[in-house]
Design a protein around this motif. Structure first.
Motif, PDB file in Angstrom:
ATOM      1  N   GLU A 126       0.829  -1.203   0.000  1.00 13.35           N
ATOM      2  CA  GLU A 126       0.000   0.000   0.000  1.00 13.35           C
ATOM      3  C   GLU A 126       0.865   1.255   0.000  1.00 13.35           C
ATOM      4  O   GLU A 126       0.555   2.242  -0.686  1.00 13.35           O
ATOM      5  N   LEU A 127       1.954   1.207   0.770  1.00 14.34           N
ATOM      6  CA  LEU A 127       2.879   2.338   0.809  1.00 14.34           C
ATOM      7  C   LEU A 127       3.523   2.544  -0.559  1.00 14.34           C
ATOM      8  O   LEU A 127       3.596   3.681  -1.050  1.00 14.34           O
ATOM      9  N   ILE A 128       3.987   1.479  -1.185  1.00 19.06           N
ATOM     10  CA  ILE A 128       4.624   1.582  -2.507  1.00 19.06           C
ATOM     11  C   ILE A 128       3.637   2.145  -3.525  1.00 19.06           C
ATOM     12  O   ILE A 128       3.991   3.014  -4.341  1.00 19.06           O
ATOM     13  N   HIS A 129       2.400   1.677  -3.466  1.00 21.66           N
ATOM     14  CA  HIS A 129       1.367   2.175  -4.384  1.00 21.66           C
ATOM     15  C   HIS A 129       1.130   3.674  -4.173  1.00 21.66           C
ATOM     16  O   HIS A 129       1.009   4.439  -5.141  1.00 21.66           O
ATOM     17  N   GLU A 130       1.077   4.081  -2.912  1.00 17.19           N
ATOM     18  CA  GLU A 130       0.877   5.505  -2.604  1.00 17.19           C
ATOM     19  C   GLU A 130       2.039   6.342  -3.125  1.00 17.19           C
ATOM     20  O   GLU A 130       1.832   7.420  -3.715  1.00 17.19           O
ATOM     21  N   LEU A 131       3.258   5.853  -2.926  1.00 13.58           N
ATOM     22  CA  LEU A 131       4.430   6.598  -3.409  1.00 13.58           C
ATOM     23  C   LEU A 131       4.471   6.662  -4.925  1.00 13.58           C
ATOM     24  O   LEU A 131       4.870   7.678  -5.504  1.00 13.58           O
ATOM     25  N   ASP A 132       4.048   5.591  -5.584  1.00 13.91           N
ATOM     26  CA  ASP A 132       3.955   5.624  -7.044  1.00 13.91           C
ATOM     27  C   ASP A 132       3.032   6.747  -7.501  1.00 13.91           C
ATOM     28  O   ASP A 132       3.318   7.456  -8.474  1.00 13.91           O
ATOM     29  N   GLU A 176      14.051   7.223 -11.718  1.00 12.62           N
ATOM     30  CA  GLU A 176      15.131   6.556 -10.992  1.00 12.62           C
ATOM     31  C   GLU A 176      14.751   6.358  -9.523  1.00 12.62           C
ATOM     32  O   GLU A 176      15.035   5.304  -8.928  1.00 12.62           O
ATOM     33  N   LEU A 177      14.079   7.349  -8.951  1.00  9.45           N
ATOM     34  CA  LEU A 177      13.649   7.232  -7.565  1.00  9.45           C
ATOM     35  C   LEU A 177      12.517   6.216  -7.416  1.00  9.45           C
ATOM     36  O   LEU A 177      12.429   5.521  -6.403  1.00  9.45           O
ATOM     37  N   ARG A 178      11.675   6.091  -8.432  1.00 12.92           N
ATOM     38  CA  ARG A 178      10.637   5.068  -8.398  1.00 12.92           C
ATOM     39  C   ARG A 178      11.275   3.672  -8.319  1.00 12.92           C
ATOM     40  O   ARG A 178      10.823   2.822  -7.544  1.00 12.92           O
ATOM     41  N   ARG A 179      12.322   3.472  -9.119  1.00  8.89           N
ATOM     42  CA  ARG A 179      13.021   2.180  -9.073  1.00  8.89           C
ATOM     43  C   ARG A 179      13.605   1.940  -7.686  1.00  8.89           C
ATOM     44  O   ARG A 179      13.568   0.819  -7.169  1.00  8.89           O
ATOM     45  N   ARG A 180      14.138   3.002  -7.079  1.00  4.06           N
ATOM     46  CA  ARG A 180      14.706   2.848  -5.735  1.00  4.06           C
ATOM     47  C   ARG A 180      13.612   2.465  -4.730  1.00  4.06           C
ATOM     48  O   ARG A 180      13.831   1.607  -3.872  1.00  4.06           O
ATOM     49  N   VAL A 181      12.457   3.113  -4.829  1.00  2.00           N
ATOM     50  CA  VAL A 181      11.344   2.782  -3.937  1.00  2.00           C
ATOM     51  C   VAL A 181      11.016   1.293  -4.025  1.00  2.00           C
ATOM     52  O   VAL A 181      10.838   0.609  -3.010  1.00  2.00           O
ATOM     53  N   HIS A 182      10.965   0.763  -5.245  1.00  5.96           N
ATOM     54  CA  HIS A 182      10.584  -0.637  -5.444  1.00  5.96           C
ATOM     55  C   HIS A 182      11.705  -1.608  -5.068  1.00  5.96           C
ATOM     56  O   HIS A 182      11.424  -2.746  -4.685  1.00  5.96           O
ATOM     57  N   GLU A 183      12.953  -1.166  -5.166  1.00  2.40           N
ATOM     58  CA  GLU A 183      14.073  -2.069  -4.896  1.00  2.40           C
ATOM     59  C   GLU A 183      14.575  -1.975  -3.461  1.00  2.40           C
ATOM     60  O   GLU A 183      14.973  -2.982  -2.862  1.00  2.40           O
ATOM     61  N   VAL A 184      14.584  -0.786  -2.894  1.00  2.00           N
ATOM     62  CA  VAL A 184      15.160  -0.557  -1.564  1.00  2.00           C
ATOM     63  C   VAL A 184      14.074  -0.449  -0.495  1.00  2.00           C
ATOM     64  O   VAL A 184      14.239  -0.931   0.624  1.00  2.00           O
ATOM     65  N   GLY A 185      12.959   0.188  -0.847  1.00  2.00           N
ATOM     66  CA  GLY A 185      11.896   0.428   0.119  1.00  2.00           C
ATOM     67  C   GLY A 185      11.968   1.817   0.714  1.00  2.00           C
ATOM     68  O   GLY A 185      12.825   2.641   0.351  1.00  2.00           O
ATOM     69  N   PHE A 186      11.073   2.089   1.644  1.00  2.24           N
ATOM     70  CA  PHE A 186      10.903   3.454   2.161  1.00  2.24           C
ATOM     71  C   PHE A 186      10.627   3.431   3.656  1.00  2.24           C
ATOM     72  O   PHE A 186       9.758   2.683   4.134  1.00  2.24           O
ATOM     73  N   HIS A 187      11.365   4.250   4.385  1.00  2.00           N
ATOM     74  CA  HIS A 187      11.040   4.639   5.757  1.00  2.00           C
ATOM     75  C   HIS A 187      11.144   6.157   5.847  1.00  2.00           C
ATOM     76  O   HIS A 187      11.988   6.766   5.173  1.00  2.00           O
ATOM     77  N   GLY A 188      10.308   6.763   6.689  1.00  2.00           N
ATOM     78  CA  GLY A 188      10.402   8.199   6.889  1.00  2.00           C
ATOM     79  C   GLY A 188      11.742   8.586   7.484  1.00  2.00           C
ATOM     80  O   GLY A 188      12.292   7.887   8.334  1.00  2.00           O
ATOM     81  N   ALA A 189      12.285   9.711   7.036  1.00  2.00           N
ATOM     82  CA  ALA A 189      13.570  10.186   7.550  1.00  2.00           C
ATOM     83  C   ALA A 189      13.450  10.582   9.022  1.00  2.00           C
ATOM     84  O   ALA A 189      12.385  11.007   9.487  1.00  2.00           O
ATOM     85  N   SER A 190      14.535  10.440   9.760  1.00  2.00           N
ATOM     86  CA  SER A 190      14.568  10.860  11.157  1.00  2.00           C
ATOM     87  C   SER A 190      14.384  12.367  11.259  1.00  2.00           C
ATOM     88  O   SER A 190      14.773  13.128  10.366  1.00  2.00           O
ATOM     89  N   SER A 191      13.790  12.795  12.362  1.00  2.00           N
ATOM     90  CA  SER A 191      13.571  14.213  12.636  1.00  2.00           C
ATOM     91  C   SER A 191      14.213  14.585  13.963  1.00  2.00           C
ATOM     92  O   SER A 191      14.352  13.742  14.863  1.00  2.00           O
TER      93      SER A 191
END
Length: 243
Positions: free
Chosen positions: A190-196, A221-236
């Motif tokens: 669901e997260l990947i779909h939202e980011l797409d 290029e960033l879309r490929r990274r999302v699908h290959e590496v994944g996503f977490h929110g950056a630290s704040s």
């Protein structure tokens, strides 16, 4: 500047002991940080949110339809409030959207009462995991698209740069918290779909801008990274200090 090394488990725990009083939320956008404050503060009398864009303010008014929460369209670097007016003044993940962050922070201090509190929370770009770097790189691409479209949006700061900006305010009893969440699934469908969908929208915007071809390529290029590496929110970095 006095630094306090008192150990508090979370920023939420620190907020729960804060006598918030009259609150100002700077660059409030859709009012998301107001929701966070209302859920975690010990209590408050009223909240004012300001933003220089009327469109998100309309959404904020609908989300916070209460008599003691108000919203105004206003320039954060030149606020229409008297000195020493608020008990608590906040800004969340918006300093990198400002043309002059130090001027905004000084305005925040000006309208804060002596003995009142300033709260700053801001994502940073260094010291991130690989999955968090996906967020950083996406955010910097979004900033590049916005900048090409004439919207003030800079790349995010380093952690030290945020500390330096806050340090110039000469606040007392400073408390710092590093906020991150690496427990969620970085490849959640669901997260990947939202980011797409977000990437699609920014690519569509890019097509009409100067340098659009390069921006579009960067997005793919960033879309490929999302699908290959994944996503977490950056630290704040979350800061609470007293004027």
């Amino acid at each position: 500047m006095d630094e306090q090394n008192e150990i508090v488990e979370t920023a939420e725990a620190a907020l729960s002991n804060l006598p918030a009083g009259r609150i100002l939320d700077v660059a409030t956008g859709g009012g998301g940080f107001i929701t966070f404050l209302a859920e975690n503060l010990k209590g408050y009398t009223d909240i004012t949110g300001i933003d220089n864009n009327e469109r998100p303010l309309e959404a904020a008014r609908k989300a916070h339809n209460l008599e003691n929460i108000h919203f105004h369209c206003m320039d954060a670097a030149r606020m229409d409030f008297p000195d020493n007016h608020f008990d608590t003044v906040c800004i969340a993940n918006s300093l990198h959207h400002m043309a002059d962050p130090p001027a905004v922070l000084q305005e925040m201090k000006r309208v804060c009462k002596p003995g009142g509190h300033l709260i700053i929370t801001e994502m940073f770009r260094d010291g991130q995991s690989e999955t968090q770097l996906t967020h950083v790189y996406l955010h910097h691409w979004w900033a590049a698209v916005d900048a090409a479209d004439g919207i003030t949006h800079h790349e995010t700061f380093t952690r030290q740069q945020i500390m330096d900006l806050a340090g110039r305010l000469d606040l007392h009893g400073l408390k710092w918290f590093d906020e991150k969440d690496l427990e969620s699934d970085p490849m959640d469908p669901e997260l990947i779909h939202e980011l797409d969908g977000v990437i699609d929208r920014y690519i569509l915007r890019s097509q009409a801008l100067n340098g659009g071809a390069e921006l579009c390529q960067r997005g793919e290029e960033l879309r490929r990274r999302v699908h290959e590496v994944g996503f977490h929110g950056a630290s704040s970095l979350f800061m609470i200090g007293k004027k």
